[in-house]
Each structure stands twice: as C-alpha cells, then as structure tokens.
Scaffold this active site. Structure first.
Site, PDB file in Angstrom:
ATOM      1  CB  ALA A  97      -0.955   0.001   1.192  1.00 34.29           C
ATOM      2  CD  GLN A 205      -4.893  -1.101   9.313  1.00 30.99           C
ATOM      3  OE1 GLN A 205      -5.537  -2.022   9.818  1.00 30.99           O
ATOM      4  NE2 GLN A 205      -3.582  -1.023   9.419  1.00 30.99           N
ATOM      5  CB  ALA A 226      -1.232  -9.193   0.187  1.00 33.88           C
ATOM      6  CG  HIS A 227       1.418  -6.807   5.147  1.00 28.92           C
ATOM      7  ND1 HIS A 227       1.491  -6.399   6.453  1.00 28.92           N
ATOM      8  CD2 HIS A 227       1.723  -5.721   4.398  1.00 28.92           C
ATOM      9  CE1 HIS A 227       1.854  -5.120   6.497  1.00 28.92           C
ATOM     10  NE2 HIS A 227       1.983  -4.692   5.250  1.00 28.92           N
ATOM     11  CB  CYS A 351       8.418   4.447  23.061  1.00 24.99           C
ATOM     12  SG  CYS A 351       9.478   4.737  24.479  1.00 24.99           S
TER      13      CYS A 351
HETATM   14  C1  LIG Z   1      -0.111  -0.831   6.565  1.00 19.23           C
HETATM   15  C2  LIG Z   1      -0.623   0.399   5.935  1.00 19.23           C
HETATM   16  C3  LIG Z   1       0.027   0.978   4.852  1.00 19.23           C
HETATM   17  C4  LIG Z   1       1.315   0.435   4.301  1.00 19.23           C
HETATM   18  O1  LIG Z   1       1.112  -0.775   3.653  1.00 19.23           O
HETATM   19  P1  LIG Z   1       2.358  -1.636   3.160  1.00 19.23           P
HETATM   20  O2  LIG Z   1       1.756  -2.683   2.309  1.00 19.23           O
HETATM   21  O3  LIG Z   1       2.983  -2.180   4.407  1.00 19.23           O
HETATM   22  O4  LIG Z   1       3.266  -0.730   2.409  1.00 19.23           O
HETATM   23  C5  LIG Z   1      -0.538   2.102   4.285  1.00 19.23           C
HETATM   24  N1  LIG Z   1      -1.664   2.639   4.773  1.00 19.23           N
HETATM   25  C6  LIG Z   1      -2.311   2.103   5.807  1.00 19.23           C
HETATM   26  C7  LIG Z   1      -3.577   2.726   6.297  1.00 19.23           C
HETATM   27  C8  LIG Z   1      -1.814   0.975   6.437  1.00 19.23           C
HETATM   28  O5  LIG Z   1      -2.444   0.476   7.481  1.00 19.23           O
END
Ligand SMILES: *Cc1c(COP(=O)(O)O)cnc(C)c1O
Length: 418
Positions: A97, A205, A226-227, A351
């Site tokens: 993302a 998300q 994906a993750h 932190c």
């Molecule tokens: C995790 C996240 C990203 C980044 O995604 P990656 O695939 O780890 O680069 C971007 N925006 C939001 C809202 C996220 O939660």
C-alpha cells in the site's frame, strides 16, 4: 456497536463465529496487533506453494513455462478484481500500500493534463500519504491538511470549503490504522466527483473487514495491501479507474509491466497469495467481521469492568470491527506495554520517536496529552479466540493495576525500568 455506515458489509444474521483452519500462532503470545500485520492464512500459503515448486518462470516469457506462470497471475488478478468488483485491467500490482499511495498521488499529480497544483488530505492519514504530500509541497504543490472531528471522522462541510478550482485530488483513507475510524467515503467521493476532483483512498486497513467494492466507494484510485488481509508481505495493488480514465506517470520504469504503470518482474508468489487472500475475504469477510466485532466488544466490556473510567479513542459506531484503541487515566502507555510481555499490542505513542511526542492521530482528536501517551491499540483478527481475549484482558487489567500503584515519573517514562 455495529454499523450505520454505507461502506460496512451487509451481514446475514445467521452467520457468525470464528472461521477457518488451524490458526497460525506465535508461541506463548496473544497476537492482538492485526493493524500492524496479519498472519498469512494457511490456505494462502497452500495456494502459493506451486510458485516455489515448478511454476517459477517469468510470466512475461512467451514460452509454455512462462504462460503457466502468467495463468496464475491472471487468475490472481481476477480474484483481486472480484473483491473490488472492478476490471482486472484496473489492478496494478505494487509492493504494497505504501507504493500504491506513492503511485496514486505522485503519479496523478505529474500526469494531470490541467497541471492543477492543489491537493487535500487529512491530518490522520498514514505516513505513506502524509510524507508523499510533504514531498509534493517541496515541489511547489499546495496541500490542505484537513482536521478531523472529535470522533476522528472528516467533516463534509470542511471538505466542501477546502475544495478549489485548482484542486487535483483528495486522498483520504477508508479506515484509520490506529483508531479504526471509518470515513464516509461514498458521500465524500460523490462530492469530489461533482467538483471534478480525483479521489484516492487508502483502504489497506479496510480490505479484510469492510465492503471495498468500487461501486460502493466510487473512488478513482484505491490502495490495498495483502499483508493486512491474511496474505503475504511485499505485495499490494493500486486500483486505477479506466472510465473515465485516470492518468498516472509510473514510479518505476523499465520492462513496461502492468501496462507501463509499474515495471519490474512480477512477484508471482506474492500475487498468487494476494489473490487467494482476496478470495478468502470475499468468501468469509462478513463472517470474520462479526467474529472480530464480538471479540472486540468482549475485550472492551471486560476492560471496562476492571477500569470503568477507561477512555475509548474515536467513534465506536463508525469503526473497523476489529479495532479498539483505549487509554486508562493515570497510566503511561509505554510503562503499560512493559508489563504486557505476553501480549502483541501497540501503544498509540511512538516511544522510538526521538521527540517522544506521541500519536499524531490521537492528538488530532483533541485527546488530552495523558491519553495520547497512555493509549493501547488492540486489533483482533480472523484467528483470534474467545480464550485469547480473556487472557489478554486479564493481563491488561493486572498491568493497569500495577501501573496505577507504581506510576512511572512522566518525564522518564520511556526506557525507565519499573
Ligand atoms: C499498513 C498500511 C500501509 C502500508 O502498507 P504496506 O503494504 O505495508 O506498504 C498504508 N496505509 C495504511 C492505512 C496501512 O495500514
């Protein structure tokens, strides 16, 4: 506390309960950090295995081996497109993302035929949007950072006032990664469309839990990963509308893959895993959402029983089903985390940041400083169990009681032994 928003899944009442095969587990740790990442679903791993066992060719190669890899990619592209209810040709695979956000915002800004120079976003966006906006400011673009309401949502009225004739784009997330709050994206996208402004949405998300169909959201560009949806790390996608067509300049140039929008040999195992993950969300997303909301509500109920004055950050009504972000008056978040060694959760405060200045998201809600420092972000997931929530809430309540008996000196809170 379920759902008034148009973007949430319509859920048949008869469904519910947990789902899926054996849960991937981290030994001795209750994993409640699904906003940071989710475990890879064992069915996703299974789907990826052929890519390491024979189907290894470059999908761009014209020979039969290449075609076999390309077939897997095409199938996965269709699975991702099916979840978003868009055309497969509207999907551009990226590394995640973050890259999708970069491609959407920088790509659209560079390619705009009218050379518009004004962009709008919200102060609570992910860094992968905010830092891109800051970069564009350095290149002469003007960016409006809209504040949010006390519940974390964007006000349509404020947005309306921020729109200008030279506004190119609004970038606004569907679900926030700290407080899980959902913006009213369909209404906001409709406003942008009426004003000729491109709408980009970071749905990283939201993908696993919320209806992300393009017809529902009506955005022009959508970033997913994906993750965050029980798939592998290092793969994501940008949805790019074809009608009317959104023009983008690429971030990565080379072999011209992804219709020239993102060069580089395709990450076939990642793409196949992403496709499988999307197919699982399409199949059981609504059931996962009920399961998560039940567990999240149980967690909140148990924490409230022990700490009646706890504070919930962000709207409970317009919220991801799996998110809880709370603080306990008089308790420092970092000290609390040190007393939760068997729990994977995160504090709202960073932190590790040199300035120790706490979560910019919680600050944007006008939360008092002590709440900003004391926040705990819990994210449950597909494989979380009732038993895990009992264990987690017992541990949190014991840690809160300890921290209230032995408060850390505020200034030395970070890194101080206690
Ligand atoms: C995790 C996240 C990203 C980044 O995604 P990656 O695939 O780890 O680069 C971007 N925006 C939001 C809202 C996220 O939660």
């Amino acid at each position: 506390m379920t759902a008034g928003s148009a973007v949430e899944f319509a859920v048949p009442e008869a469904l519910g309960g947990g789902a899926g095969p054996t849960a991937p587990a981290v030994d001795g740790i209750v994993y409640l950090d699904h906003h940071a990442t989710t475990p890879c679903d064992p069915r996703v791993v299974e789907a990826m295995l052929p890519c390491f066992q024979g189907v290894f060719a470059n999908p761009a190669s014209p020979h039969a081996a290449g075609r076999r890899a390309d077939e897997l990619v095409q199938r996965a592209r269709q699975q991702v497109a099916d979840l978003l209810a868009c055309e497969p040709s509207e999907i551009v695979f990226t590394s995640g993302a973050s890259e999708a956000n970069n491609l959407a915002i920088k790509g659209a800004a560079e390619a705009d035929p009218q050379q518009r120079r004004h962009l709008i976003t919200a102060v609570t966006e992910h860094k992968a949007v905010l830092d891109v906006m800051a970069r564009l400011e350095g290149r002469g673009y003007e960016v409006t950072y809209l504040p949010v309401q006390a519940d974390g949502r964007l006000s349509l009225e404020r947005l309306r006032r921020a729109l200008r004739p030279d506004t190119l784009m609004l970038s606004l997330m569907l679900a926030n990664n700290e407080i899980g709050v959902l913006h009213p994206i369909p209404e906001i996208a409709a406003l942008c469309r009426r004003r000729g402004v491109l709408m980009h949405c970071d749905a990283a998300q939201a993908l696993a839990h919320v209806d992300c169909r393009i017809a529902t959201l009506d955005v022009d560009l959508l970033s997913i990963s994906a993750h965050k949806a029980y798939g592998p790390k290092g793969i994501g996608a940008l949805y790019v509308r074809r009608r009317p067509r959104v023009r983008l300049t690429p971030r990565i140039e080379g072999g011209g893959q992804e219709r020239g929008r993102r060069s580089g040999t395709l990450n076939v195992p990642g793409i196949v895993g992403f496709g499988a993950a999307c197919a699982l969300v399409a199949e059981q997303g609504p059931r996962d959402a009920i399961h998560c909301a039940d567990l999240r509500d149980l967690l909140l109920q148990r924490l409230r029983q022990g700490v009646p004055d706890l504070r919930v950050h962000g709207s409970l009504e317009h919220r991801l089903p799996n998110n809880l972000n709370v603080s306990f008056p008089g308790v420092d978040g970092q000290q609390l985390l040190r007393h939760l060694p068997h729990l994977a959760v995160s504090s709202g405060a960073a932190c590790s940041s040199p300035s120790h200045d706490g979560s910019y998201v919680l600050k944007a809600l006008a939360a008092p400083p002590e709440a900003v420092d004391g926040a705990l972000r819990c994210g449950v997931g597909r494989f979380s169990t009732h038993r895990e929530i009992e264990l987690a809430s017992d541990q949190i309540l014991a840690a809160v009681a300890h921290c209230r008996r032995h408060p850390a000196p505020a200034a030395a809170a970070c890194g101080a032994p206690c």
